[in-house]
Design a protein around this motif. Structure first.
Motif: not given
Length: 147
Positions: A131-136, A139-147
């Motif tokens: 997995l590409n570290v930047q992409a992971v 994605s984690l930042d987007a999940i955190e921002a959505a919660s």
């Protein structure tokens, strides 16, 4: 050959691009440390430069950082023969003109006992990936921002 295979860990490769042909050498001591601690075994290490016109040149392992020290002298002669001209050309296709790249093939010796146990049990690797570290992180930042 089959005895060697029975004891080997997974084999991976990397192509690392150095924008503007700037190789600082900062990661080299860490690579040496991985080898010294038996975590990986380097099978091949090559460097290429892709000129602005798209032509590709293989670089000798020497003073890559330009500081007068032989940065990779410890890896001089590391050449299993796995990397051929076609591999260098394929790697170069992923590199932007004006940049250099390092090509590394290595055995994950840390995983050899696990891999050997799986093979003894009849298991076969059918897929692998990274997995590409930047992409992971995105994605984690987007999940955190959505919660």
């Amino acid at each position: 050959m089959s005895e060697q295979l029975d004891d080997m860990g997974p084999i991976d490769y990397l192509v690392v691009e150095f924008p503007g042909n700037r190789m600082t050498g900062e990661g080299l001591p860490l690579l040496v440390d991985l080898v010294d601690r038996g975590i990986i075994r380097i099978l091949d290490l090559r460097f290429i430069r892709k000129d602005e016109d798209g032509s590709v040149t293989a670089l000798e392992i020497a003073d890559l950082t330009g500081d007068g020290l032989l940065d990779l002298a410890v890896f001089e002669g590391v050449n299993s023969g796995l990397l051929g001209q076609d591999d260098l050309e394929e790697a170069a296709a992923a590199v932007e003109p004006g940049n250099s790249a390092g090509l590394l093939i290595y055995e994950n010796t840390w995983a050899a006992p696990f891999a050997a146990a799986l093979r003894r049990g009849g298991a076969q690797l059918v897929a692998s990936g990274r997995l590409n570290v930047q992409a992971v992180l995105a994605s984690l930042d987007a999940i955190e921002a959505a919660s």
